[in-house]
Scaffold this motif. Structure first.
Motif, mmCIF file in Angstrom:
data_model
loop_
_atom_site.group_PDB
_atom_site.id
_atom_site.type_symbol
_atom_site.label_atom_id
_atom_site.label_comp_id
_atom_site.label_asym_id
_atom_site.label_seq_id
_atom_site.Cartn_x
_atom_site.Cartn_y
_atom_site.Cartn_z
ATOM 1 N N SER A 50 -2.142 -5.944 3.156
ATOM 2 C CA SER A 50 -1.387 -4.729 2.820
ATOM 3 C C SER A 50 -0.279 -4.933 1.795
ATOM 4 O O SER A 50 0.127 -3.983 1.130
ATOM 5 C CB SER A 50 -0.811 -4.121 4.096
ATOM 6 O OG SER A 50 -0.093 -5.093 4.831
ATOM 7 N N GLY A 109 1.764 -1.328 11.986
ATOM 8 C CA GLY A 109 3.153 -0.985 12.295
ATOM 9 C C GLY A 109 3.076 0.407 12.899
ATOM 10 O O GLY A 109 2.944 0.604 14.095
ATOM 11 N N GLY A 110 3.089 1.419 12.029
ATOM 12 C CA GLY A 110 2.810 2.781 12.484
ATOM 13 C C GLY A 110 1.319 3.079 12.434
ATOM 14 O O GLY A 110 0.838 3.979 13.102
ATOM 15 N N GLY A 111 0.586 2.335 11.615
ATOM 16 C CA GLY A 111 -0.872 2.476 11.562
ATOM 17 C C GLY A 111 -1.444 2.875 10.223
ATOM 18 O O GLY A 111 -2.660 3.009 10.086
ATOM 19 N N SER A 112 -0.607 3.051 9.182
ATOM 20 C CA SER A 112 -1.152 3.697 7.978
ATOM 21 C C SER A 112 -2.059 2.801 7.135
ATOM 22 O O SER A 112 -3.100 3.247 6.666
ATOM 23 C CB SER A 112 -0.037 4.295 7.134
ATOM 24 O OG SER A 112 0.719 3.320 6.470
ATOM 25 N N ASN A 113 -1.693 1.530 6.928
ATOM 26 C CA ASN A 113 -2.573 0.730 6.055
ATOM 27 C C ASN A 113 -3.905 0.468 6.739
ATOM 28 O O ASN A 113 -4.961 0.501 6.118
ATOM 29 C CB ASN A 113 -1.891 -0.560 5.567
ATOM 30 C CG ASN A 113 -2.033 -1.734 6.521
ATOM 31 O OD1 ASN A 113 -3.027 -2.449 6.513
ATOM 32 N ND2 ASN A 113 -1.032 -1.931 7.392
ATOM 33 N N GLU A 143 3.963 -8.916 7.469
ATOM 34 C CA GLU A 143 3.165 -7.874 8.131
ATOM 35 C C GLU A 143 1.676 -8.177 7.934
ATOM 36 O O GLU A 143 0.906 -8.270 8.896
ATOM 37 C CB GLU A 143 3.475 -6.483 7.525
ATOM 38 C CG GLU A 143 4.862 -5.942 7.825
ATOM 39 C CD GLU A 143 5.921 -6.419 6.826
ATOM 40 O OE1 GLU A 143 5.608 -7.289 5.988
ATOM 41 O OE2 GLU A 143 7.063 -5.929 6.899
ATOM 42 N N SER A 199 4.993 6.251 7.287
ATOM 43 C CA SER A 199 3.909 5.850 8.188
ATOM 44 C C SER A 199 3.742 6.894 9.289
ATOM 45 O O SER A 199 4.400 7.941 9.262
ATOM 46 C CB SER A 199 4.224 4.473 8.792
ATOM 47 O OG SER A 199 3.123 3.998 9.532
ATOM 48 N N HIS A 205 0.814 -1.222 0.000
ATOM 49 C CA HIS A 205 0.000 0.000 0.000
ATOM 50 C C HIS A 205 0.845 1.269 0.000
ATOM 51 O O HIS A 205 0.318 2.354 -0.143
ATOM 52 C CB HIS A 205 -0.874 0.003 1.257
ATOM 53 C CG HIS A 205 -0.065 0.101 2.521
ATOM 54 N ND1 HIS A 205 0.686 -0.949 3.016
ATOM 55 C CD2 HIS A 205 0.180 1.149 3.351
ATOM 56 C CE1 HIS A 205 1.322 -0.557 4.109
ATOM 57 N NE2 HIS A 205 1.025 0.698 4.338
ATOM 58 N N LYS A 206 2.162 1.174 0.211
ATOM 59 C CA LYS A 206 2.960 2.360 0.504
ATOM 60 C C LYS A 206 3.023 3.377 -0.640
ATOM 61 O O LYS A 206 3.282 4.553 -0.415
ATOM 62 C CB LYS A 206 4.360 1.965 0.963
ATOM 63 C CG LYS A 206 4.333 1.292 2.339
ATOM 64 C CD LYS A 206 5.547 1.605 3.148
ATOM 65 C CE LYS A 206 5.410 1.186 4.602
ATOM 66 N NZ LYS A 206 5.316 -0.282 4.786
ATOM 67 N N GLN A 228 10.101 -1.957 1.703
ATOM 68 C CA GLN A 228 8.877 -1.603 0.962
ATOM 69 C C GLN A 228 8.735 -0.097 0.807
ATOM 70 O O GLN A 228 8.328 0.393 -0.236
ATOM 71 C CB GLN A 228 7.604 -2.118 1.671
ATOM 72 C CG GLN A 228 7.376 -3.594 1.521
ATOM 73 C CD GLN A 228 7.633 -4.311 2.819
ATOM 74 O OE1 GLN A 228 8.490 -3.917 3.610
ATOM 75 N NE2 GLN A 228 6.904 -5.384 3.056
HETATM 76 C C1 LIG Z 1 5.124 -0.916 5.963
HETATM 77 C C2 LIG Z 1 4.142 -1.998 5.915
HETATM 78 C C3 LIG Z 1 3.221 -2.221 6.964
HETATM 79 C C4 LIG Z 1 3.223 -1.459 8.243
HETATM 80 O O1 LIG Z 1 3.044 -0.092 8.171
HETATM 81 P P1 LIG Z 1 1.658 0.621 8.490
HETATM 82 O O2 LIG Z 1 2.003 2.063 8.427
HETATM 83 O O3 LIG Z 1 1.206 0.194 9.853
HETATM 84 O O4 LIG Z 1 0.717 0.203 7.436
HETATM 85 C C5 LIG Z 1 2.283 -3.224 6.806
HETATM 86 N N1 LIG Z 1 2.254 -4.002 5.711
HETATM 87 C C6 LIG Z 1 3.128 -3.831 4.687
HETATM 88 C C7 LIG Z 1 3.032 -4.723 3.501
HETATM 89 C C8 LIG Z 1 4.094 -2.820 4.754
HETATM 90 O O5 LIG Z 1 4.939 -2.645 3.737
#
Ligand SMILES: *Cc1c(COP(=O)(O)O)cnc(C)c1O
Length: 462
Positions: free
Chosen positions: A424, A275-279, A395, A240, A122-123, A150
């Motif tokens: 994600s 992780g940080g919360g973004s997805n 993840e 993130s 998703h990044k 990623q």
């Molecule tokens: C970076 C990453 C995450 C964790 O980051 P969030 O900001 O929490 O989304 C999760 N899944 C994948 C595939 C990632 O690359």
């Protein structure tokens, strides 16, 4: 309901729900004005006063404006929507019918598949937006750090799309373990340095003390920020945690909402790894908006690794955003910025804190957090691979694991619930971890005895 949706849904028998490309959302959803209590401001670590523009000097002003915005909807520029179309947006939702049959559950399981992007995760959603807004502000070069790779990959291509130079500091341990990641970033036009490097004073100092220093995310951030300080044409970029990153990811949930509507389903569970919360914010914030407006009655479940249990065992307080203690202080759930993360394969979930807005939602019990172990997530990843053909990133396998648990519970209680989770990213560059799992070599004991909560910045104690 858009005409195109119904048409596609019928064609694919409700197993795959696609949106026409014109349905890429036209605005981002900012949850700030809708939080159950206001999110406290970031603080200057020295004065403890609310952080000002000068404390965030390494970001361009237009992104800082998004960071502190209280507008509910922020328009997405056409150039950004066009670049997102290249990254396979809108992404499909699949109904995991084979997984349902394997689990013999009455629940319906749907997943939004972000791994379909050529970047693998998703990044790209925020990388594209950040590259665009930096270009508009006159930035010539973006500098960042990456652990698992990623984020560096996504930013490399986004910079190429918007004619910016890109420099990535990659922790030496991952750099040496995952040479393909470096090649991918270079193929996408970035300059990659194993960190610590000879490019910065800080890196040189560390290397002179220890020539084979393995690096860490904290060291890589320090090198990135030192480089930004020395090059006034450059800015720093983060993948993130900040409000603007979470904002950019809300295309995921807005699409998912249209897709679920198209098959007349409302999710009872909305799940994602954090992780940080973004997805996960990207998927769940638009649904939380519906819930607050009385249109939905779902449970929101954030899944973190037992190895970095900031929601489930950490504390809600002000802490540094980085391990090196160079950023402002953010109000968040944290295991402490000095926490030494066990070397789990889910590199994207090793960050010590959680996004401030999501922390407010967990504190107010809008989102429930659970933690799962490394062995369980690889088991879930194996099941997902075998029954749906999708190899999840370690993840994302955290979300798969929680979804399977709930589907199994539904079997016991014979409840026909609708489960939606975010997948994600794909795990095709993480086969090393899967290999260890299949060969029985996987280290499972990653639960820390102690967190690093004794040396939090002083503000938390006042
Ligand atoms: C970076 C990453 C995450 C964790 O980051 P969030 O900001 O929490 O989304 C999760 N899944 C994948 C595939 C990632 O690359």
């Amino acid at each position: 309901m858009p005409y195109g949706v119904k048409k596609w849904v019928t064609v694919f028998g409700k197993i795959r729900i696609d949106l026409p490309v014109d349905d890429i959302p036209k605005s981002w959803y900012n949850i700030t004005p809708d939080l159950p209590e206001p999110c406290p401001p970031p603080l200057n670590p020295r004065t403890k006063a609310p952080a000002g523009l000068e404390d965030l000097w390494f970001f361009p002003k237009n992104l800082i404006a998004q960071e502190i915005s209280t507008e509910r909807f922020i328009p997405i520029p056409e150039e950004v929507r066009e670049a997102m179309a290249k990254m396979s947006r809108p992404t499909p939702i699949f109904r995991a019918t084979r997984l349902e049959r394997y689990l013999n559950t009455p629940a319906e399981i749907y997943f939004k598949y972000e791994g379909i992007s050529p970047l693998g995760s998703h990044k790209g959603n925020t990388a594209i937006a950040q590259a665009y807004f930096n270009k508009k502000e006159g930035t010539e070069r973006l500098i960042t750090e990456t652990g698992a790779g990623q984020w560096g990959t996504a930013l490399s291509l986004a910079c190429m799309f918007f004619d910016l130079k890109c420099t990535v500091f990659m922790t030496r341990a991952s750099h040496d373990q995952k040479p393909y990641r470096r090649t991918l970033m270079e193929l996408y036009g970035a300059e990659v340095h194993a960190s610590p490097s000879n490019m910065t004073e800080f890196g040189k100092k560390l290397l002179s003390e220890k020539p084979n220093h393995p690096g860490s995310l904290g060291v890589a951030i320090s090198e990135a920020i030192e480089t930004v300080r020395k090059d006034p044409t450059s800015k720093y970029s983060l993948g993130s945690v900040t409000n603007f990153v979470l904002l950019h990811q809300t295309v995921i949930g807005q699409e998912a909402r249209m897709q679920m509507e198209a098959v007349d389903k409302k999710p009872d569970f909305v799940i994602g790894c954090v992780g940080g919360g973004s997805n996960y914010a990207g998927l769940c914030y638009p649904f939380i908006y519906d819930q607050m407006n009385g249109k939905l009655n779902a449970e929101f479940i954030a899944v973190e690794p037992k190895a970095v249990p900031s929601f489930t065992r950490g504390t809600y307080t002000y802490d540094f955003g980085d391990t090196a203690g160079m950023t402002p202080l953010f109000p968040m759930y944290t295991v402490g910025h000095n926490f030494v993360t066990p070397p789990i394969h889910a590199g994207g979930l090793r960050y010590h804190g959680k996004a401030p807005s999501m922390s407010v939602l967990v504190k107010n019990k809008v989102i429930k957090a659970v933690a799962v172990g490394q062995y369980e997530i690889f088991e879930a990843g194996k099941i997902m691979s075998r029954y749906e053909g999708v190899v999840p990133a370690p993840e994302s396998a955290h979300a798969v694991c929680a979804a399977i648990d709930i589907a199994r519970r539904c079997k016991e209680t014979n409840e026909k619930k609708v489960i939606l989770f975010n997948l994600s990213g794909h795990g095709l560059l993480d086969l090393g971890g899967y290999g260890e799992f299949l060969d029985g070599r996987l280290v499972n004991n990653c639960e820390p005895k102690e967190l690093a909560l004794s040396d939090l910045p002083n503000i938390s104690k006042t």
